[in-house]
Design a protein around this motif. Structure first.
Motif, mmCIF file in Angstrom:
data_model
loop_
_atom_site.group_PDB
_atom_site.id
_atom_site.type_symbol
_atom_site.label_atom_id
_atom_site.label_comp_id
_atom_site.label_asym_id
_atom_site.label_seq_id
_atom_site.Cartn_x
_atom_site.Cartn_y
_atom_site.Cartn_z
ATOM 1 N N TYR A 154 3.582 15.340 -5.497
ATOM 2 C CA TYR A 154 3.486 13.951 -5.065
ATOM 3 C C TYR A 154 4.607 13.571 -4.109
ATOM 4 C CZ TYR A 154 -0.108 12.773 -8.475
ATOM 5 O OH TYR A 154 -1.267 12.683 -9.175
ATOM 6 N N ASP A 155 5.523 14.532 -3.889
ATOM 7 C CA ASP A 155 6.596 14.267 -2.953
ATOM 8 C C ASP A 155 7.382 13.014 -3.349
ATOM 9 O OD1 ASP A 155 8.056 15.026 -0.841
ATOM 10 O OD2 ASP A 155 6.837 14.023 0.689
ATOM 11 N N LEU A 156 7.722 12.935 -4.638
ATOM 12 C CA LEU A 156 8.432 11.763 -5.142
ATOM 13 C C LEU A 156 9.909 11.862 -4.814
ATOM 14 C CD1 LEU A 156 6.669 11.691 -8.574
ATOM 15 C CD2 LEU A 156 6.678 9.802 -6.946
ATOM 16 N N LEU A 314 4.914 6.583 -9.165
ATOM 17 C CA LEU A 314 4.019 6.656 -8.008
ATOM 18 C C LEU A 314 3.876 5.275 -7.390
ATOM 19 C CD1 LEU A 314 1.320 9.048 -9.455
ATOM 20 C CD2 LEU A 314 3.028 9.575 -7.729
ATOM 21 N N GLU A 315 3.781 4.270 -8.263
ATOM 22 C CA GLU A 315 3.632 2.909 -7.768
ATOM 23 C C GLU A 315 4.880 2.476 -7.000
ATOM 24 O OE1 GLU A 315 2.763 -1.378 -9.777
ATOM 25 O OE2 GLU A 315 2.182 0.427 -10.888
ATOM 26 N N ALA A 317 7.018 4.294 -5.543
ATOM 27 C CA ALA A 317 7.205 5.063 -4.303
ATOM 28 C C ALA A 317 6.082 4.753 -3.311
ATOM 29 C CB ALA A 317 7.263 6.543 -4.620
ATOM 30 N N LEU A 319 3.040 5.519 -3.707
ATOM 31 C CA LEU A 319 2.196 6.714 -3.628
ATOM 32 C C LEU A 319 1.112 6.683 -4.688
ATOM 33 C CD1 LEU A 319 4.973 9.444 -3.445
ATOM 34 C CD2 LEU A 319 3.375 8.880 -1.629
ATOM 35 N N GLU A 320 0.526 5.515 -4.910
ATOM 36 C CA GLU A 320 -0.457 5.436 -5.984
ATOM 37 C C GLU A 320 -1.553 6.470 -5.780
ATOM 38 O OE1 GLU A 320 -1.500 1.454 -7.315
ATOM 39 O OE2 GLU A 320 -0.165 0.827 -5.695
ATOM 40 N N PRO A 321 -1.911 7.173 -6.851
ATOM 41 C CA PRO A 321 -2.939 8.201 -6.711
ATOM 42 C C PRO A 321 -4.311 7.551 -6.601
ATOM 43 C CG PRO A 321 -2.266 8.042 -8.994
ATOM 44 C CD PRO A 321 -1.424 7.069 -8.223
#
Ligand code: ATP
Ligand code: MG
Length: 436
Positions: A154-156, A314-315, A317, A319-321
């Motif tokens: 996810y590249d977090l 994710l949120e 960043a 980057l939500e899936p």
């Protein structure tokens, strides 16, 4: 009448959030299967004794977090607070170890009576894996690199792997003694919990979240100084193999894990983005667990990853899936068009793998298009009076906002084939994001 709310620390999941979870679960499952892990599902409740023996009496989970109840048959049952003990129970019950080493993954709820706050819930969900039957460092590295794949994929930003060894039956008693000697003279300065831990399991003081314990823990002797030769060699090999496959880590002698059954390697993936609840994934080796639950001595290593914490990261960043746009919304305008579209909708749903929805309430075309967009549909089929008369549908690309007219009046089979061909020809999401 007064409304009934969900229990504290639990949450409902509904669209579109449920689609995000599904996407995440599908992704982590696919990664686990790529590593040769198969899914295991166990009951939501087990005999209380399984957790008392399998997690350990001197742990937060058993001491204060379990949802325990007596069933109508008078047996003490507990809602699953963690997965490893149930997985081992199932492994032994079905004699799976007789087939050799086992690689298993799970995704599902855990229940812990905790003080609810961001990233900490009473019903939470974990993804995790367990690898049984390999004592060597390759298994530790396989497990760590699987978690690394999930998180790195996810590249977090700001996720760091913390790595430690807590020794085994040979060297851990020495370390316990060293910790006892360090903390005992300052007993009165420790939190009430840690004063108890001092006698039962002083390692857990290092894991404590209370500020008064943190200060004393900072100056405690480190476990790495007292590892026996075998544990030191194992740890060195784990590090060398992680280096060899390019998984970055930091040695962190403060992590000990809350559960009693860990041996040697322990690790946590920690995010600077999560605030107080910063650990997204925690795991390690537990070579003594299978035997302690009555099985043959069998080494094991695994991890548990918090789904809610991962979603939170994710949120934050951005980057939500988000699931890819998918599916067709059929927008029929007027009673006649609506009735005429039913066979086409049924035929598209039957046997195809494209989700098809339709509004039956006669909303305006603009509203229906807006809803289809919000529901993440990829395309729309619009049938109004003109189309009905001409035996056509307007097929609209909801991303590029372009449309074509398709004939549908010859036969249902031909119409379905034409719609499917149109849908299959819509540009892939990657191409779309470049085009938009
Ligand atoms: P913590 O120190 O945060 O209480 P833990 O040591 O109890 O964590 P584990 O039992 O190792 O956690 O569980 C593995 C992971 O599952 C944690 O790192 C976290 O991401 C997630 N997790 C555990 N308990 C909860 C909870 N109550 N709510 C949300 N996520 C949780
Ligand atoms: Mg906890």
């Amino acid at each position: 009448m007064s409304k009934i709310a969900a229990p504290r620390g639990t949450a409902d999941t509904y669209p579109p959030e449920s689609a995000r979870r599904q996407a995440l679960e599908a992704r982590v499952g696919a990664i686990a299967r790529r590593f040769g892990y198969g899914e295991i599902r166990t009951p939501l409740f087990e005999s209380t004794e399984l957790f008392v023996r399998g997690v350990g009496e001197a742990t937060d989970i058993v001491e204060k977090e379990m949802y325990t109840f007596v069933d109508k048959g008078g047996r003490s049952m507990t809602l699953r607070p963690e997965w490893t003990a149930p997985v081992v129970r199932a492994l032994l019950e079905h004699n799976l170890l007789s087939n050799g080493p086992q690689r298993l993954y799970y995704v599902g709820p855990i229940f812990r009576y905790e003080r609810p706050q961001a990233g900490r819930y009473r019903q939470a969900h974990q993804f995790g894996i367990e690898c049984f039957g390999f004592a060597g460092p390759e298994a530790d590295v396989e497990v760590i690199s699987l978690a690394d794949d999930v998180l790195r994929g996810y590249d977090l930003p700001g996720v760091v792997l913390h790595l430690n060894s807590i020794g085994d039956d040979v060297c851990r008693p020495r370390y316990r003694q060293a910790l006892y000697d360090h903390f005992a003279p300052h007993r009165a300065l420790l939190s009430a919990d840690s004063q108890r831990r001092l006698e039962r399991n002083p390692l857990r003081i290092l894991d404590s979240k209370s500020p008064e314990d943190r200060a004393l823990a900072e100056t405690a002797p480190t476990v790495l100084d007292v590892l026996c030769t075998d544990c030191a060699a194992h740890f060195a090999q784990v590090r060398a193999l992680l280096d060899a496959i390019g998984v970055a880590y930091e040695i962190d002698p403060r992590i000990v894990r809350g559960l009693d059954y860990y041996t040697r390697t322990v690790f946590e993936f920690v995010s600077s983005d999560l605030g107080a609840q910063s650990t997204v994934c925690a795991g390690g080796r537990y070579d003594g667990l299978v035997a302690s639950l009555g099985g043959p001595p069998t080494p094991g290593v695994g991890f548990g990853m918090g789904i809610e914490r991962l979603l939170m990261m994710l949120e934050r960043a951005g980057l939500e899936p988000l699931p890819e746009r998918h599916g067709i919304a059929v927008i029929a305008l007027g009673d006649a068009a609506r009735a005429a579209s039913v066979p086409l909708i049924a035929a598209l749903r039957r046997g195809g793998d494209v989700p098809v929805t339709s509004d039956y309430a006669g909303a305006k075309v603009g509203n229906q298009l807006k809803r289809a967009d919000r529901a993440n549909a990829r395309g729309a089929l619009i049938v109004g009076d003109d189309e009905l008369r001409e035996g056509t549908v307007v097929a609209r690309d909801l991303v590029l906002r372009s449309q074509v007219t398709l004939a549908v009046s010859d036969s249902l089979e031909a119409a379905v084939a034409r719609v499917r061909a149109w849908y299959a020809g819509l540009p892939a999401p990657d191409a779309v994001s470049e085009a938009v």
